[in-house]
Scaffold this motif. Structure first.
Motif, PDB file in Angstrom:
ATOM      1  N   THR B  12      10.110 -14.764  -2.440  1.00  0.00           N
ATOM      2  CA  THR B  12       8.805 -14.262  -2.884  1.00  0.00           C
ATOM      3  C   THR B  12       8.019 -13.699  -1.708  1.00  0.00           C
ATOM      4  O   THR B  12       8.250 -14.074  -0.552  1.00  0.00           O
ATOM      5  CB  THR B  12       7.943 -15.369  -3.536  1.00  0.00           C
ATOM      6  OG1 THR B  12       7.718 -16.391  -2.576  1.00  0.00           O
ATOM      7  CG2 THR B  12       8.617 -15.938  -4.760  1.00  0.00           C
ATOM      8  N   THR B  14       3.835 -12.943  -1.043  1.00  0.00           N
ATOM      9  CA  THR B  14       2.490 -12.982  -1.624  1.00  0.00           C
ATOM     10  C   THR B  14       1.483 -12.440  -0.620  1.00  0.00           C
ATOM     11  O   THR B  14       1.695 -12.492   0.590  1.00  0.00           O
ATOM     12  CB  THR B  14       2.039 -14.417  -2.014  1.00  0.00           C
ATOM     13  OG1 THR B  14       2.023 -15.216  -0.834  1.00  0.00           O
ATOM     14  CG2 THR B  14       2.945 -15.034  -3.039  1.00  0.00           C
ATOM     15  N   THR B  97      -4.778 -12.306  -5.845  1.00  0.00           N
ATOM     16  CA  THR B  97      -3.578 -12.569  -5.056  1.00  0.00           C
ATOM     17  C   THR B  97      -2.379 -11.968  -5.774  1.00  0.00           C
ATOM     18  O   THR B  97      -2.207 -12.189  -6.980  1.00  0.00           O
ATOM     19  CB  THR B  97      -3.374 -14.092  -4.889  1.00  0.00           C
ATOM     20  OG1 THR B  97      -4.562 -14.639  -4.297  1.00  0.00           O
ATOM     21  CG2 THR B  97      -2.188 -14.404  -3.981  1.00  0.00           C
ATOM     22  N   LYS B  99       1.830 -11.286  -6.081  1.00  0.00           N
ATOM     23  CA  LYS B  99       3.088 -11.945  -5.766  1.00  0.00           C
ATOM     24  C   LYS B  99       4.258 -11.125  -6.308  1.00  0.00           C
ATOM     25  O   LYS B  99       4.238 -10.687  -7.457  1.00  0.00           O
ATOM     26  CB  LYS B  99       3.091 -13.331  -6.419  1.00  0.00           C
ATOM     27  CG  LYS B  99       4.310 -14.185  -6.120  1.00  0.00           C
ATOM     28  CD  LYS B  99       4.079 -15.555  -6.746  1.00  0.00           C
ATOM     29  CE  LYS B  99       5.309 -16.425  -6.706  1.00  0.00           C
ATOM     30  NZ  LYS B  99       5.083 -17.702  -7.391  1.00  0.00           N
ATOM     31  N   THR B 120      -0.156 -10.581 -10.469  1.00  0.00           N
ATOM     32  CA  THR B 120      -1.401 -10.670  -9.703  1.00  0.00           C
ATOM     33  C   THR B 120      -2.345 -11.585 -10.461  1.00  0.00           C
ATOM     34  O   THR B 120      -2.545 -11.414 -11.671  1.00  0.00           O
ATOM     35  CB  THR B 120      -2.016  -9.268  -9.506  1.00  0.00           C
ATOM     36  OG1 THR B 120      -1.124  -8.517  -8.696  1.00  0.00           O
ATOM     37  CG2 THR B 120      -3.372  -9.349  -8.833  1.00  0.00           C
TER      38      THR B 120
END
Lengths: 167, 139
Positions: B12, B14, B97, B99, B120
């Motif tokens: 991932t 982020t 945020t 990702k 998001t």
């Protein structure tokens, strides 16, 4: 909607990149960009949406000299929005923007001159507890460069809601 | 560009896309994109006529902010596809945020690509954007 001339300019790319919080020099620094494999300034992935600037009939831009604008002035609203959508990329002109999809065939570079043609896609309806009846409609825009090459296919899905949605 | 031998399914990436989203940034986006819908910049129209609690961000601003996270991860000019659904509105004051999660590494038209799942979320952990992307990778 058809756009005959979408001039992709470095200063427009710079302003667009700033507005989406992107400090990547590939979008504003010609000297840096020239040294990369791409060979120059390129457009960020969602930049095609700004083709609205080059659509003479774009509904979500106040027209010069005449025709009321529905945003506030002395009163809270200047006029009723026109029902005629004709927007770019199938966005807010059809109500709210529900989905957006891009397919990238070739990088879009500063200096490119694009054309865009939009065709309607599917449409469908759905019931929602939050917003009442939802009417979805799809539009597909093909962007071609000055050599006639397809550079981006953009599919927008707009939704008209029965009531305002305040999540 | 991502390198095949440095990534695996499940990886991932982020990034915080924006903290305390300002109305002025929404105005910036309106000016750059050409979408001057008053719902995004005209508080008086939006609250008194359209019936929303305040102006809200263009969906395409959220997609653009998320795109910044995405290209920072996959590299410049590597994207082949990027598509999203706008699942909730984004309001002034929101912190977003983004990702990206690798869901598949495969071959397409003779080159290696990676499929990503995109999400998001806002400060309340509510998804405002969900989507997918495909990018070319180095072998």
């Amino acid at each position: 909607m058809a756009i005959d001339k979408f001039l992709v300019e470095a200063s427009h790319i710079m302003m667009f990149a700033r507005s989406v919080g992107d400090a990547n020099p590939i979008y504003h620094d010609e000297d840096y960009a020239k040294k990369t494999d791409l060979g120059g300034i390129i457009a960020p992935p969602t930049f095609a949406q700004s083709s609205a600037q080059f659509d003479p009939d774009y509904f979500l831009r106040p027209k010069i000299g005449g025709e009321g604008w529905f945003g506030s002035g002395k009163e809270a609203s200047g006029a009723k929005p026109s029902k005629d959508s004709g927007g770019s990329g199938g966005g807010a002109a059809m109500g709210l923007h529900a989905e957006q999809h891009f397919e990238y065939h070739k990088p879009v570079k500063a200096g490119d001159i694009l054309t865009a043609t939009t065709k309607p896609g599917n449409s469908w309806e759905k019931e929602s507890k939050r917003a009442g009846k939802l009417k979805f409609s799809e539009s597909v825009t093909e962007y071609r460069n000055q050599d006639g090459e397809l550079v981006i296919t953009a599919t927008g899905v707009g939704v008209q809601t029965e009531r305002a949605v305040d999540s | 560009m991502l390198k095949e031998n440095e990534i695996k399914v499940g990886d991932t990436h982020t990034a915080v896309l924006v903290e305390d989203l300002k109305r002025t940034q929404i105005v910036q986006y309106a000016g750059a994109s050409g979408d001057y819908n008053p719902l995004h910049t005209d508080e008086i129209f939006t609250t008194q006529v359209a019936g929303y609690p305040s102006v809200f961000a263009h969906g395409m601003l959220s997609m653009g902010l998320t795109g910044t996270m995405l290209t920072d991860y996959v590299g410049d000019g590597a994207l082949k596809k990027y598509g999203v659904r706008f699942t909730n509105q984004v309001w002034p004051g929101d912190t977003l945020t983004g990702k990206a999660t690798i869901i598949e590494i495969r071959e397409e038209d003779g080159s290696k690509v990676v499929d990503l799942m995109i999400e998001t979320t806002n400060q309340n952990d509510i998804a405002v954007i969900t989507g997918t992307a495909t990018a070319t990778i180095e072998t």
